[in-house]
Design a protein around this motif. Structure first.
Motif, short mmCIF file in Angstrom:
data_model
loop_
_atom_site.label_atom_id
_atom_site.label_comp_id
_atom_site.label_asym_id
_atom_site.label_seq_id
_atom_site.Cartn_x
_atom_site.Cartn_y
_atom_site.Cartn_z
N ALA A 26 0.83 -1.21 0.00
CA ALA A 26 0.00 0.00 0.00
C ALA A 26 0.87 1.26 0.00
O ALA A 26 0.51 2.27 -0.61
CB ALA A 26 -0.91 -0.01 1.22
N TYR A 33 3.98 2.25 -9.64
CA TYR A 33 3.17 2.05 -10.85
C TYR A 33 3.36 3.21 -11.83
O TYR A 33 3.54 3.01 -13.04
CB TYR A 33 1.69 1.91 -10.47
CG TYR A 33 0.80 1.64 -11.66
CD1 TYR A 33 0.78 0.38 -12.26
CD2 TYR A 33 0.00 2.64 -12.19
CE1 TYR A 33 -0.03 0.13 -13.36
CE2 TYR A 33 -0.82 2.40 -13.29
CZ TYR A 33 -0.82 1.13 -13.86
OH TYR A 33 -1.62 0.88 -14.96
N ARG A 34 3.35 4.43 -11.32
CA ARG A 34 3.50 5.59 -12.20
C ARG A 34 4.92 5.65 -12.78
O ARG A 34 5.10 6.04 -13.93
CB ARG A 34 3.18 6.87 -11.42
CG ARG A 34 1.71 7.03 -11.10
CD ARG A 34 1.39 8.38 -10.52
NE ARG A 34 1.91 8.57 -9.18
CZ ARG A 34 1.29 8.15 -8.06
NH1 ARG A 34 0.13 7.52 -8.13
NH2 ARG A 34 1.82 8.37 -6.89
N LEU A 120 2.13 18.35 -20.01
CA LEU A 120 3.33 18.00 -19.25
C LEU A 120 3.63 16.52 -19.39
O LEU A 120 4.78 16.12 -19.59
CB LEU A 120 3.13 18.36 -17.78
CG LEU A 120 4.28 17.99 -16.84
CD1 LEU A 120 5.56 18.74 -17.24
CD2 LEU A 120 3.92 18.29 -15.40
N ASN B 2 -5.11 3.22 -1.26
CA ASN B 2 -4.50 4.55 -1.38
C ASN B 2 -2.99 4.46 -1.24
O ASN B 2 -2.46 3.59 -0.56
CB ASN B 2 -5.06 5.48 -0.29
CG ASN B 2 -6.55 5.72 -0.48
OD1 ASN B 2 -7.01 5.85 -1.61
ND2 ASN B 2 -7.28 5.75 0.61
N SER B 3 -2.34 5.44 -1.83
CA SER B 3 -0.89 5.51 -1.71
C SER B 3 -0.52 6.13 -0.39
O SER B 3 -1.29 6.87 0.22
CB SER B 3 -0.32 6.35 -2.85
OG SER B 3 -0.64 5.78 -4.08
N ASP B 7 5.03 9.21 0.05
CA ASP B 7 5.65 9.07 -1.26
C ASP B 7 5.75 10.39 -2.01
O ASP B 7 6.52 10.51 -2.94
CB ASP B 7 4.86 8.06 -2.10
CG ASP B 7 4.99 6.69 -1.51
OD1 ASP B 7 6.03 6.39 -0.92
OD2 ASP B 7 4.03 5.92 -1.62
N TRP B 25 4.09 18.86 -11.90
CA TRP B 25 3.98 17.39 -11.83
C TRP B 25 2.92 16.96 -10.82
O TRP B 25 2.17 16.00 -11.06
CB TRP B 25 5.34 16.80 -11.45
CG TRP B 25 5.41 15.31 -11.52
CD1 TRP B 25 5.20 14.43 -10.53
CD2 TRP B 25 5.67 14.54 -12.68
NE1 TRP B 25 5.35 13.16 -10.98
CE2 TRP B 25 5.64 13.19 -12.32
CE3 TRP B 25 5.97 14.88 -14.02
CZ2 TRP B 25 5.86 12.17 -13.21
CZ3 TRP B 25 6.20 13.84 -14.90
CH2 TRP B 25 6.14 12.51 -14.50
N GLY B 27 0.34 18.32 -10.19
CA GLY B 27 -1.00 18.54 -10.74
C GLY B 27 -1.45 17.42 -11.66
O GLY B 27 -2.62 17.37 -12.05
N LEU B 28 -0.52 16.55 -12.00
CA LEU B 28 -0.88 15.42 -12.88
C LEU B 28 -1.78 14.43 -12.13
O LEU B 28 -1.75 14.35 -10.90
CB LEU B 28 0.38 14.68 -13.35
CG LEU B 28 1.24 15.35 -14.41
CD1 LEU B 28 2.47 14.51 -14.66
CD2 LEU B 28 0.46 15.53 -15.70
N GLU B 29 -2.54 13.71 -12.90
CA GLU B 29 -3.40 12.69 -12.29
C GLU B 29 -2.52 11.61 -11.65
O GLU B 29 -1.56 11.14 -12.26
CB GLU B 29 -4.26 12.05 -13.38
CG GLU B 29 -5.25 11.05 -12.83
CD GLU B 29 -5.96 10.30 -13.95
OE1 GLU B 29 -6.78 9.44 -13.64
OE2 GLU B 29 -5.66 10.59 -15.12
N GLN B 30 -2.87 11.27 -10.41
CA GLN B 30 -2.09 10.25 -9.69
C GLN B 30 -2.63 8.87 -10.07
O GLN B 30 -3.48 8.30 -9.38
CB GLN B 30 -2.20 10.48 -8.18
CG GLN B 30 -1.62 11.82 -7.73
CD GLN B 30 -0.11 11.89 -7.96
OE1 GLN B 30 0.63 11.12 -7.38
NE2 GLN B 30 0.33 12.80 -8.82
N THR B 31 -2.14 8.40 -11.20
CA THR B 31 -2.63 7.12 -11.70
C THR B 31 -2.28 5.99 -10.73
O THR B 31 -1.16 5.93 -10.20
CB THR B 31 -2.00 6.81 -13.08
OG1 THR B 31 -2.09 8.00 -13.88
CG2 THR B 31 -2.71 5.67 -13.76
N GLU B 32 -3.21 5.12 -10.51
CA GLU B 32 -3.02 3.99 -9.58
C GLU B 32 -3.10 2.68 -10.37
O GLU B 32 -3.75 2.62 -11.42
CB GLU B 32 -4.13 3.99 -8.52
CG GLU B 32 -4.23 5.28 -7.73
CD GLU B 32 -3.37 5.25 -6.49
OE1 GLU B 32 -3.35 4.21 -5.84
OE2 GLU B 32 -2.72 6.26 -6.20
N PRO B 33 -2.48 1.65 -9.87
CA PRO B 33 -2.62 0.35 -10.55
C PRO B 33 -4.05 -0.16 -10.45
O PRO B 33 -4.73 0.09 -9.45
CB PRO B 33 -1.65 -0.56 -9.80
CG PRO B 33 -1.40 0.11 -8.50
CD PRO B 33 -1.59 1.57 -8.70
#
Lengths: 183, 201
Positions: A26, A33-34, A120, B2-3, B7, B25, B27-33
């Motif tokens: 977690a 992943y990112r 970006l 959740n992360s 991090d 950066w 502001g970018l979408e925090q993509t999750e697996p």
């Protein structure tokens, strides 16, 4: 209650504590992943590489020693897995920053102009592979240059140079985004 | 899922360019697996914990190697020691493992030699080599031991032809009394052997 360190969690998992792995996973799932997704370029490849990286981490649990920082160890495994994947899929390509420029537009690049964030992201996708990786290790994982150099297997100066080039190129994208917002 | 908020690096950037990039950066979408990937990873981790440890493969090979080395050591040691020597009994007769132990004693054989010399010969042949090997160190000395052939010759009498030659010589020399005695002995030993006509007179 005091939070357990990554190293303690990994050792607990190696000793059979599944709850420790849940906590560890977690904590690192999103950034890792990112980090992989922004290098892979598409979701399917990213999912495979991400799952494969974790599998290697799980298999290597017995060889992990608490003296090594877990996070750097984990990203080194992921880095090697990603590099191996691209070497297999593109064996003739040179991995130098100059020749590994991502000329193919990624899925995010198609959205350039629609959203600043996507612009970006597209700029990141357009970076040479090594510069992109150093940038991702800096922005996603938060490593310092010494650790980035260790993970990627290059000298400190090389890592620093790659990061400087990457930031310079992204600054242009960020600047044009800000210019676009102001106008 | 959740992360961990740790991090997200929140250290102040001393490089203004990097700080600007980081700001954008974030502001970018925090993509999750995807959840399926999460479950797959967790299942893999759980499966590896539940899987029993593999038996130590090297242990079997090591044990086999030890057995082979021990067996070879035993064989080499036996070769260095040589064959097991025969164990003589108190009378000097060899006790061969493959030869059945004779039921008769040495004294009994000696008695048989005196009574029925020819009957004792086959059994004597079995024990004679051992007795002869025991007697070899004594050959240099003046002893009464004689070869087995001489013993057999004595038992059966001398060679008949040689005996006849000797008797013919006695006759030619005119030693008739001695000839009579030898002839009588010859008849006892070789009753059916044909004599030359000169001796039949």
């Amino acid at each position: 209650m005091r939070e357990r360190s990554d190293e303690a969690l990994m050792q607990a998992y190696a000793g059979g504590d599944m709850a420790a792995f849940d906590c560890l996973y977690a904590r690192h799932r999103g950034p890792l992943y990112r980090y992989i997704l922004r290098q892979a370029g598409d979701d399917a490849t990213a999912n495979d590489l991400y799952q494969g990286s974790w599998e290697k981490i799980i298999r290597a649990r017995a060889s992990y020693t608490a003296s090594a920082p877990f996070k750097a160890w984990m990203y080194r495994i992921a880095h090697n897995h990603v590099v191996d994947h691209f070497r297999r899929s593109r064996p003739s390509s040179d991995l130098s920053p100059e020749t590994m420029r991502a000329d193919d537009p990624g899925p995010e690049q198609a959205l350039i102009g629609e959203q600043a964030a996507c612009r970006l992201a597209a700029a990141v996708s357009a970076l040479p592979t090594e510069q992109r990786e150093v940038l991702l290790l800096k922005l996603e994982a938060g490593f310092d240059l010494r650790t980035i150099a260790e993970i990627t297997g290059v000298s400190h100066e090389t890592a620093k140079s790659r990061l400087r080039y990457a930031v310079g190129k992204l600054k242009i994208a960020v600047g044009s985004e800000q210019d676009g917002a102001e106008s | 899922m959740n992360s961990d908020p740790r991090d997200k690096p929140n250290k102040p950037e001393f490089d203004p360019d990097l700080a600007a990039v980081r700001s954008a950066w974030e502001g970018l979408e925090q993509t999750e697996p995807p959840d399926l990937i999460d479950q797959a990873v967790l299942n893999t981790a759980r499966r590896h914990l539940e899987r029993p440890r593999r038996p130590l493969r090297w242990l079997g090979a090591f044990a086999s190697a030890i057995v082979v080395v021990l067996a070879l050591a035993i064989v080499v040691r036996q070769d260095q020691q040589g064959p097991v020597p025969p164990v003589p009994d108190s009378d000097g007769f060899r006790m061969d493992r493959d030869t059945p132990v004779p039921a008769k004693t040495k004294q009994e054989y000696e008695q048989m030699m005196q009574d029925e010399p020819r009957k004792a010969r086959p059994e004597l042949r079995q024990i004679a080599p051992a007795a002869a090997s025991e007697a070899q160190p004594m050959q240099g000395k003046e002893t009464q031991l004689r070869p087995l052939d001489a013993v057999e010759e004595d038992a059966a009498g001398p060679d008949p032809e040689a005996w006849i030659e000797r008797m013919l010589a006695l006759r030619a020399a005119g030693r008739l009394e001695e000839l009579e005695a030898e002839l009588a002995d010859f008849r006892r030993s070789w009753p059916d052997y044909p004599l030359p006509p000169e001796l039949l007179d």
